[in-house]
Design an enzyme around this catalytic site. Structure first.
Site, PDB file in Angstrom:
ATOM      1  N   GLU A  85     -47.133 -32.350 -13.552  1.00 22.55           N
ATOM      2  CA  GLU A  85     -46.468 -31.475 -14.329  1.00 22.55           C
ATOM      3  C   GLU A  85     -47.373 -30.527 -14.892  1.00 22.55           C
ATOM      4  OE1 GLU A  85     -43.626 -32.749 -17.192  1.00 22.55           O
ATOM      5  OE2 GLU A  85     -45.112 -34.600 -17.709  1.00 22.55           O
ATOM      6  N   LYS A 114     -46.796 -36.980 -14.743  1.00 24.20           N
ATOM      7  CA  LYS A 114     -47.776 -36.356 -15.650  1.00 24.20           C
ATOM      8  C   LYS A 114     -48.928 -35.586 -14.974  1.00 24.20           C
ATOM      9  CE  LYS A 114     -46.370 -36.470 -18.914  1.00 24.20           C
ATOM     10  NZ  LYS A 114     -45.343 -37.690 -19.340  1.00 24.20           N
ATOM     11  N   ASN A 128     -28.704 -19.612 -27.735  1.00 26.25           N
ATOM     12  CA  ASN A 128     -28.995 -20.804 -26.772  1.00 26.25           C
ATOM     13  C   ASN A 128     -27.707 -21.207 -26.109  1.00 26.25           C
ATOM     14  OD1 ASN A 128     -31.443 -20.345 -27.591  1.00 26.25           O
ATOM     15  ND2 ASN A 128     -31.767 -22.268 -28.610  1.00 26.25           N
ATOM     16  N   GLY A 129     -27.790 -21.750 -24.738  1.00 20.68           N
ATOM     17  CA  GLY A 129     -26.829 -22.234 -23.968  1.00 20.68           C
ATOM     18  C   GLY A 129     -26.448 -21.320 -23.086  1.00 20.68           C
ATOM     19  N   CYS A 153     -35.217 -22.199 -24.577  1.00 22.87           N
ATOM     20  CA  CYS A 153     -34.592 -21.229 -25.566  1.00 22.87           C
ATOM     21  C   CYS A 153     -34.937 -21.800 -27.001  1.00 22.87           C
ATOM     22  CB  CYS A 153     -33.415 -20.787 -25.371  1.00 22.87           C
ATOM     23  SG  CYS A 153     -33.269 -19.995 -23.825  1.00 22.87           S
ATOM     24  N   HIS A 181     -44.284 -48.457   4.694  1.00 26.72           N
ATOM     25  CA  HIS A 181     -42.980 -47.911   5.205  1.00 26.72           C
ATOM     26  C   HIS A 181     -43.157 -46.413   5.262  1.00 26.72           C
ATOM     27  CE1 HIS A 181     -41.595 -51.933   5.250  1.00 26.72           C
ATOM     28  NE2 HIS A 181     -41.546 -51.916   3.998  1.00 26.72           N
ATOM     29  N   TRP A 198     -35.708 -18.764 -21.964  1.00 23.82           N
ATOM     30  CA  TRP A 198     -36.147 -19.344 -21.061  1.00 23.82           C
ATOM     31  C   TRP A 198     -35.017 -18.938 -20.047  1.00 23.82           C
ATOM     32  CZ3 TRP A 198     -34.190 -23.460 -17.643  1.00 23.82           C
ATOM     33  CH2 TRP A 198     -35.059 -24.112 -17.154  1.00 23.82           C
ATOM     34  N   ARG A 203     -41.166 -25.662 -26.583  1.00 22.74           N
ATOM     35  CA  ARG A 203     -39.694 -25.773 -25.557  1.00 22.74           C
ATOM     36  C   ARG A 203     -39.633 -25.267 -24.468  1.00 22.74           C
ATOM     37  NH1 ARG A 203     -35.599 -27.205 -29.402  1.00 22.74           N
ATOM     38  NH2 ARG A 203     -34.081 -26.213 -28.281  1.00 22.74           N
ATOM     39  N   GLU A 220     -45.007 -42.713 -14.216  1.00 19.62           N
ATOM     40  CA  GLU A 220     -45.223 -42.031 -15.107  1.00 19.62           C
ATOM     41  C   GLU A 220     -46.603 -41.197 -14.976  1.00 19.62           C
ATOM     42  OE1 GLU A 220     -43.761 -40.567 -17.289  1.00 19.62           O
ATOM     43  OE2 GLU A 220     -45.189 -40.207 -18.796  1.00 19.62           O
ATOM     44  N   LYS A 229     -39.438 -28.121 -22.929  1.00 15.47           N
ATOM     45  CA  LYS A 229     -39.593 -29.582 -23.783  1.00 15.47           C
ATOM     46  C   LYS A 229     -38.051 -30.157 -23.768  1.00 15.47           C
ATOM     47  CE  LYS A 229     -41.584 -32.682 -25.981  1.00 15.47           C
ATOM     48  NZ  LYS A 229     -42.425 -33.598 -25.402  1.00 15.47           N
TER      49      LYS A 229
END
Ligand code: F6R
Length: 618
Positions: free
Chosen positions: A498, A495, A111-112, A2, A514, A85, A27, A491, A613
């Protein structure tokens, strides 16, 4: 997650608001809307102001198109806008912000999450006809019930009844000269211009206009006029605010000819890495000195444990920090993702140093974990990119990583700079304990060499793109690394998944046998990080095992490693470095590999689906 933009001034608000929303696109969002108040002149008299709203599902372009088609909102110099969002309610136009009250005179962006929205809804009763399924619309109606001609007072009394988090901006047809902005747990920045003010969830929308900003703190409410902005707390007491000067420039927040922000940010790394370390070490003494640590040498010597809290990519940078603290300073270090730390009753005390590591400085779980650590008496320091962000302000000290604005949702340059700063912190503690001048110098030489080595890797991007072309049809991948290259594997794998949506997992090389080895087949490639370090021969054994199962291997190897070329035609060579600095170097080709795979698949690289984001909700 948002985004809020607001403008009050002399210029037409619409282009500023739409451009602001575009700058917040990174974002993450799924719908958008804008409301503008216009005082139209008729025969030299102002008629009653006109308040108009346009909302749309999908991209800002769709909103822009709709505004243009309707020919609305063109003249006003005051307005608010929002990217949503979805959290409560589907992705629909009715659920998009701005929301209004029963009169249609009040507009609100939020927002929130309002946690007690069901109770408020019940209290509002049938008199209030709600148009959406959101918790945010409830706030508009709650403010309506408190409104008696003073907008700020109405917002203030309404908020006394709201539990949860909010960053909000409210405007009203009867108040053509003010926007009321309030914050609790969701960031809001106010940009100060000449006879104009900008409101936004972060500073990027206002960078083209001003670098002078005020950060609202939790519980503060600002009445933003064109020429002043008194701020009060929830008890209506005046709060003195200071204007801060941002050191980010607008150019840094542009693509500068790159097809995606992510690629531009990958290429930013040699430059911003220098910014992260500049002035923070002394080569002659082989020592680092991060002033923001705010601890005496005695306090530093008394630290018995280091705890690193972070989420996602930042947590993999933190994991590198764990290795560095243990290796250089001999201090036991552990890493925890914020969402686990905050609920697991962690053992921290006054001898524990906690680092909260975050690009945005607003990640809800990291922030909650930081507060928990503070409550338990630990030293809490932030390692943060966004200046003035909540984590930066709530830590008792810490360091900005100086990566500049990171716009692509997938974090790249912030990771590298976090690693660099953590290495310097580990050295700073290490020099008080067991690190010699010579070892300190060797580490610093490796760190200062890294920007040039990263440039070399970037110059070979074409080779990595060819590998991406070959593998772009895969459905799964496994990333393997050992020791300090395990976080690198994590990492690289994050990447890839996503931004390309290819399923991928990362394991320490030794764990392959294993379980994950069962997955290997000719359609299941493995990315193996096998640079020259103490784990090299172990990684070589892993690669042999993979080859025996006919799975293709992409090897990240140190320049000159002929053996790697014999084992696989897909080798990405990287310049040699020290083991501790390997993550600064070895992560770069994995960023490029993920980028090219996603770009070749036509993915929305900068704004991958479902991701945000800045994750400001739990
Ligand atoms: C991955 C990514 C996320 C963030 C995570 C933490 O590319 O960007 O995993 O790293 O959401 O965000 P910050 O660093 O802002 O706390």
């Amino acid at each position: 997650m948002c985004g809020i933009v607001g403008y009050i001034g002399k210029q037409p608000a619409l282009p500023i608001l739409l451009q602001g929303l575009r700058r917040l696109e990174y974002r993450g969002y799924d719908s958008a809307g804008v409301a503008i108040l216009e005082s139209r002149k008729q025969n030299l008299e102002y008629s009653s102001p006109v308040l108009e709203r346009v909302r749309s599902v999908g991209r800002i372009d769709a909103l822009d198109e709709r505004v243009r088609q309707g020919g609305k909102l063109t003249g006003g110099t005051l307005g608010i806008a929002h990217t949503r969002w979805a959290t409560h309610g589907w992705i629909t136009e009715e659920n998009a912000h701005p929301h209004t009250d029963c009169t249609g005179d009040l507009m609100l962006v939020h927002n929130g999450i309002i946690e007690n929205y069901r109770e408020i809804r019940a209290r509002l009763g049938e008199r209030h006809a709600l148009q959406s399924k959101t918790d945010s619309e409830i706030l508009a109606h709650l403010i309506e019930t408190h409104y008696k001609g003073d907008l700020r007072a109405a917002v203030s009394s309404a908020l006394q009844h709201a539990c949860g988090t909010y960053g909000l901006a409210v405007m009203h047809r009867a108040h053509p000269d003010e926007i009321v902005a309030a914050r609790l747990g969701s960031p809001l920045v106010i940009g100060v211009g000449d006879g104009e003010h900008f409101i936004a969830s972060d500073a990027t929308p206002m960078l083209p206009y001003t670098k002078r900003v005020i950060f609202l703190n939790d519980g503060e409410i600002a009445t933003v006029f064109r020429d002043r902005l008194p701020v009060v707390n929830l008890k209506s007491a005046i709060v003195d605010k200071h204007i801060e000067e941002l050191d980010w420039n607008d150019e840094q927040a542009q693509k500068q000819g790159y097809p995606h922000f992510m690629l531009k940010e990958i290429f930013d790394q040699p430059t911003v890495l220098k910014d992260a370390i500049r002035g923070r070490f002394n080569m002659e003494e082989g020592a680092a000195h991060l002033g923001g640590l705010n601890m005496s040498e005695d306090e530093m010597r008394a630290v018995k444990r280091v705890s690193l809290i972070a989420c996602g990519t930042a947590s993999y940078a933190a994991m590198v920090g764990k290795y560095a603290f243990e290796r250089l300073a001999g201090i036991p270090a552990e890493i925890d993702v914020g969402s686990e730390f905050r609920y697991r009753d962690p053992i921290v005390d006054q001898h524990t140093l906690v680092f909260a590591v975050s690009q945005s400085g607003e990640t809800a779980d990291t922030l909650a974990a930081l507060r928990e650590a503070k409550r338990k008496g630990a030293y809490v320091r932030g390692i943060v990119n966004v200046i003035g962000s909540t984590i930066a302000r709530e830590s008792d000290g810490g360091t900005y990583i100086h990566a500049g604005p990171e716009i692509a949702v997938a974090s790249t340059k912030a990771y590298t700079n976090m690693v660099a700063v953590l290495l310097l912190y580990a050295l700073q503690f290490g020099r008080l304990r067991r690190v010699t001048v010579a070892t300190g110098q060797r580490l610093l030489q490796a760190i200062t060499k890294a920007p040039g080595q990263i440039e070399t890797i970037l110059s070979r991007g074409g080779d990595i793109e060819r590998i991406a072309q070959k593998y772009k049809g895969i459905e799964h991948a496994l990333y393997l690394g050992r020791g300090i290259n395990f976080p690198v594997a994590l990492e690289g794998s994050l990447k890839l998944k996503e931004i390309s949506y290819i399923h991928s997992e990362a394991y320490p090389g030794g764990e392959m046998k294993h379980g994950p080895i069962a997955l290997l087949s000719k359609n299941f490639p493995v990315v193996a990080i096998a640079t020259q370090d103490q784990m090299y021969s172990k990684m070589c054994s892993n690669i042999e095992e993979i080859r025996s199962r006919r799975a293709p291997v992409i090897i990240v190897a140190t320049e000159g490693d002929v053996w790697a070329r014999e084992l696989s035609e897909d080798v990405i060579y990287v310049p040699p470095t020290m083991e501790l600095t390997a993550p600064l170097i070895n992560t770069i080709p994995l960023q490029l590999l993920a980028y090219y795979m996603a770009a070749l698949l036509g993915r929305d690289v900068d704004r991958p689906r479902n991701l945000a984001k800045s994750v400001t909700v739990e």
